[in-house]
Each structure stands twice: as structure tokens, then as C-alpha cells.
Design an enzyme around this catalytic site. Sequence first.
Site, PDB file in Angstrom:
ATOM      1  N   GLU A  14      49.816 -22.038  14.204  1.00  9.77           N
ATOM      2  CA  GLU A  14      49.220 -21.120  15.173  1.00  9.77           C
ATOM      3  C   GLU A  14      47.715 -21.334  15.117  1.00  9.77           C
ATOM      4  O   GLU A  14      47.036 -20.860  14.217  1.00  9.77           O
ATOM      5  CB  GLU A  14      49.522 -19.658  14.829  1.00  9.77           C
ATOM      6  CG  GLU A  14      49.084 -18.731  15.949  1.00  9.77           C
ATOM      7  CD  GLU A  14      48.259 -17.509  15.525  1.00  9.77           C
ATOM      8  OE1 GLU A  14      47.941 -16.697  16.405  1.00  9.77           O
ATOM      9  OE2 GLU A  14      47.902 -17.372  14.351  1.00  9.77           O
ATOM     10  N   ASP A  40      50.496 -18.811  10.336  1.00  9.78           N
ATOM     11  CA  ASP A  40      49.630 -17.848  11.013  1.00  9.78           C
ATOM     12  C   ASP A  40      48.161 -18.177  10.771  1.00  9.78           C
ATOM     13  O   ASP A  40      47.754 -18.454   9.640  1.00  9.78           O
ATOM     14  CB  ASP A  40      49.934 -16.449  10.458  1.00  9.78           C
ATOM     15  CG  ASP A  40      49.146 -15.372  11.158  1.00  9.78           C
ATOM     16  OD1 ASP A  40      49.410 -15.135  12.339  1.00  9.78           O
ATOM     17  OD2 ASP A  40      48.252 -14.780  10.519  1.00  9.78           O
TER      18      ASP A  40
HETATM   19  C1  NOJ Z   1      48.112 -13.824  14.461  1.00 12.76           C
HETATM   20  C2  NOJ Z   1      49.226 -12.887  14.773  1.00 12.76           C
HETATM   21  O1  NOJ Z   1      49.999 -13.449  15.802  1.00 12.76           O
HETATM   22  C3  NOJ Z   1      48.636 -11.542  15.180  1.00 12.76           C
HETATM   23  O2  NOJ Z   1      49.651 -10.667  15.564  1.00 12.76           O
HETATM   24  C4  NOJ Z   1      47.836 -11.005  14.038  1.00 12.76           C
HETATM   25  O3  NOJ Z   1      47.192  -9.792  14.438  1.00 12.76           O
HETATM   26  C5  NOJ Z   1      46.789 -12.004  13.560  1.00 12.76           C
HETATM   27  N1  NOJ Z   1      47.374 -13.309  13.352  1.00 12.76           N
HETATM   28  C6  NOJ Z   1      46.153 -11.553  12.284  1.00 12.76           C
HETATM   29  O4  NOJ Z   1      47.092 -11.551  11.260  1.00 12.76           O
END
Ligand code: NOJ
Length: 635
Positions: free
Chosen positions: A280, A238
Site C-alpha cells: 500500500e 500498510d
Molecule cells: C492505511 C489504512 O488503509 C488506513 O485505514 C489507515 O488509517 C492508515 N493506513 C494508517 O494506519
Amino acid sequence: MSAAPRTPRPRRTPPPPPPRRAGGPRLPGIRPAALPAAGSPDWYRRAVFYEVLTRGFFDSNNDGIGDIGGLRAKLDYLEWLGVDCLWLLPYFPSPMRDGGYDISDFFTVHPNLGTLDDLVAFLDDAHRRGIRVIADLVMNHTSDQHPWFVESRSSWDNPKADWYVWNDDDQRWADARVVFVDVETSNWTWEQSRQQYYWHRFYSHQPDLNYENPEVVEAMFDVVRFWLDLGLDGFRLDAVPYLFQRDGTSGENLPETHALLRRLRKEMEAVYPDRVMLAEANQWPADLVDYFGDGDECHMCFHFPLMPRLFMAVRREQRFPVTEILAQTPVIPDGCQWAIFLRNHDELTLEKVSEEERDYMVAEYVKDPRMQRHMGIGRRLAPLLDGDRRLAQLLYALLFSLPGSPVIYYGDELLMGDNLYLGDRDSVRTPMQWSPDRNGGFSRADFAQLYLPPLMDPVYGFESVNVEAQQRNPSSFLHWIRSILQTRKQFPVFGTGSFEVVPCANPSVLAYVRSPHPPAPDTTTAAPDKATRGGRAGRVGRSGRAGAGRGDGAVEVVSNPVLCVHNLSRFAQPAELDLARWAERTPVELLGRVPFQSVGSATYGVTLGPYGFYWFELMDHDPMGRGDGNDGAPG
Ligand code: NOJ
Ligand code: CA
């Protein structure tokens, strides 16, 4: 961030870091899950991924919240659907102010979702069926409720004082953008007890960890080891672009961040060679590819810029947005793979489009201001497409044939809808619709107890859209997606092959060839299969396709290229394709195994219905044994 009176106090000299810990909590009393059957280490290049929200999938104990037991109970369904790898959204303890991305304990399961034992039992069952499981690893930040932050914020000189990013003023790193611009005004928030500001790239209740501190790196590597020991097959990393900050930069994609990811890869690979790191990183293609390193960083990366351009292309009825972004996408190192998707648990992000393109997307897809969330659109696939099944099929055909491994968002295989009246991204996180029964078969709890209300509107509500009804109906969208998924899996070239756009004068037609890598010469030596004509006239038997097993079978037996032709227009379109490179080959349509007329020296004509598409295996012989000319074959 709120301005606050400052109390001057002496600067503290940070204490020297304590010696490196030998290891973190290691599975206290927990039996690790059975490993999946050994397959190819690059299984993820052929896999179809399925993103699942544990609390939204199935409630096994009827308390109104989906849980790990519910995932386990629905493995039959997932196996039937044919997906290879599940991606679990965060299932950790959390105050749930950011859908669980605000973690307060990295080492266990949220009590509402089950226990570590439940997770192991689920992994056991999934692996036994050949289904792998990855989960979110949120490295960048924690919840402000995490004991690390509670300690860090408490004083200047506690042992975790430097585990987060503190500063005396809120002016540093002013070039770093605020990600949730509609909610936060700054990346700094004032902390009364420390009389300092802390840094956060997302919500102010999600302080960023300080990766300059080796203890933090070691603590996060402990988290990684813990879950890999337990049996996870990898991580979706993430928010990785933001791990480090540096003066005079945007604080994204810094070399320090890449160095840390390379270290992580090395550590992971030393002990767990077949696990995957999926980044991501919502970045432009040129920055995205850096997350693959030289094949020594992440195995996979979401192709964020491609996603909105698929929606743009079908609305403009022109291939240009897609071909342009793919042309800008550099070649990736061997062994790496894109992850491509249509929708996910977040808003349809419009960060990586030009301002003009953003205006276009909003004009076309945002019919109500409530649909806008952060810098994007908080809707699911089907409502974005006004429920047009042909268009959904076209988009899935692109998703399953463009370079990369497709990621399906739970419920989108049913064409589930959304609920704009729910806050933040909850609009697209409503319960999975299993049947027309109470609560859509998701839970037997009282309706009022459910974590979110299921959809009940006449168009997308669970009485009309649910797994049970679609499983019973062979012509449902669910059956269609299952069958195209099987087709994809029989042709590993979709996962691992090269990609080449086929010239076509009609701008509404997007045609490309996926070839075995490196592309087979025209005089391929692949042993032609005997044409075993089946019962249906005009159909031929299978060519050298891979078995329809799971994606990690690595059965690369197909050496024929596959031609994919898509009509992005709502009207029928003619396509004259320049297939000179594949002259003499015979296109055999993949879904029905119907041979078309062989490619000659002139352009190759195909007529496509509205939003129609064909995928053809380009066989090096005519399986019907026809000579030159039209032996009555369809064309
Ligand atoms: C990416 C995640 O996909 C999203 O849902 C989240 O709000 C942000 N990271 C922050 O953690
Ligand atoms: Ca439950």
C-alpha cells in the site's frame, strides 16, 4: 502536537543492541492451518481479491460485532461469488481509534473477533475451497497502547527506549507532509514523561516504529513468520513508504525502505515461496514501480493513481485521464502485478491528482461537505455513481479488464450504500447486508449493540439491497458481477497479458487489447477450436479458455488476444477502431460467445450503447466458418 515546557537533561548514549533473537512467539499450542492446494507460485496475477472487514461481515455469536466465525460461516457465499483471495482488514487487539490499524498486540486476534483457533479453522476451510487469505501487516506504527510504546515512552533508558522515533524538538524532517491534514497539525507529538517528541505519520495515537533499530526489524520479522507459519497467504503491507526518515527528504520511498522490503521478501521466499506481499503505497507511478524492485521486492502494488482517474474519466466522458496515467506507468518486472480497485475501506483518496483535478473531483462527487474525509471522499461506489447500474457495470468491466488483479470491496458487489453521518471512514464500513431481516441478517443482537448501524434508508437500506434478494434474482447486480468474474477467470490473459490501447477517433471510447505475453504473432499457432455450435443461433462453443476454476490454476491455454471496448459516455457512441494489427481475426463477444464480423483492412466499426462495453476474443479463424462478407452476423 502541543507545545510544552522543556526540561533540559543530559543526552543519553543509546545502549548497544542486544543479540538478535532467534525467533518470536511461535504458535504456542496452535495448530497451523492446512495449506491451499499447490498452485502456481504467481497465483496472485490471475486472482480476484475481495477485501473484507471482519467486524462488518457477519456476527456468528450475536454480540453485535462481526467475527472470524462469521467469515467462516460465509465462505459458501464467497465461494459462490468466485473470489480467489480474501484480504482481511486488521483483526488484532486494538483500542480501535483507527479502524484497527492502531494495533496493541501483533500476535493474536482481537477478543471481540474470536481466537487464533477460530482463525486457523477459518483458514483451513478457506484453503480447502481453494480460497487464499492475506491480511494487513501494519509495519509502520503501533497503537500508543502497545506495550512496546508504553515501555518506550516511560523513560530514556528502558530496553525499548529506541524502538520508536524520539526527538528533542518538533522541527526535524519538516519536509515530510502530514497525511491526515484535516486532523493532525504535525508529525510530532509531545510526550510528557520522556520530555521529548515522538514521530507519527498518521494519528498522534499511532507512534511510528524506529526501523533504524535492528531489534525492531527483527520483532516485525517475527510477526511476519508467526502469521505465515499459521497459514496466511501473504500480507497487504500498510503504509510502507514511511518506514524510514532522513534529513532533507520527504521521508517517503527512501532507499532504506526498499532495502528493508527486499530483505523481507528474501526471508519470506526462503521459507514460504508462494506467499504474496502487496504494497500500500499511495504514490505516483514512477515511485510506485520501485516497490516491485527488480522483481525482488513486493509481488504486488496497488495502483493508486489509476483509481480516481477512472471516476474522472466517466464523469468527463473521456478516456484521457485513464490512458494518460497508464502511459505514465512504467513496465513492471516479470512475476509482478498491479492490484486495482474502485473503492476500499478508506476515503476515495485524492492525494495523487493535480489540484485542478482534485477540484474537479470534489465539484463532481462531493454533494455535501460531510462527504469529504481527510484528503478524499468518504463514499461507497454506488452512491458515488448516483446508483447508476450501467455506470457501475462499466466501471467493473474496466476493473476486470485493465492490467492488474481486481480487488472488490465487500458490499460493492451488491451496490451497497454509505452513511455520511458516521465519523471518519466508518461511513463506508457499515454491516454487510445479507437479507431483509433484522439488522440486515448481519447479527441477531439488539440494534443498539451493533458495532455500527446497518443502512436503513429506502434506497440503499438492507430491505432493498441484500444478498438474499439479489441471489434470488438472476438479473441482479450480484449475479451480473458473478458472471463477469467467471468470464474473466476463463481468460487468464486479463491477469497476465500485455496491454495495448487501440486507436479510436472518438475520445469517449476506451479500447484496448490484452494479448498473451509476449503478444502472439498475427499468424498464431494456437490450435483453433472446432466451432461447436450450441442451441442458440449465432453462438459458438468455447474456445481454448482456461477452466472456470480458481485463479491459481495457471491454465494458460488461451492464446488469443482479447479486445475490450468501453463507452465512457452516457450517450450511445460509434467507435471506429484501428485493428490493422489484428486483421483477419474474428471478434467473438465473450459473455454471449457471439461472433461478430471479421476484422478487415479498413477500420472496424462498433456501436456502443450508453456506458456500454464489449469484450471480444480475437479468434484467428471465423468460428462460424463464414467466408468474406457479412453472413448475417451481427455487427
Ligand atoms: C492505511 C489504512 O488503509 C488506513 O485505514 C489507515 O488509517 C492508515 N493506513 C494508517 O494506519
Ligand atoms: Ca460477534
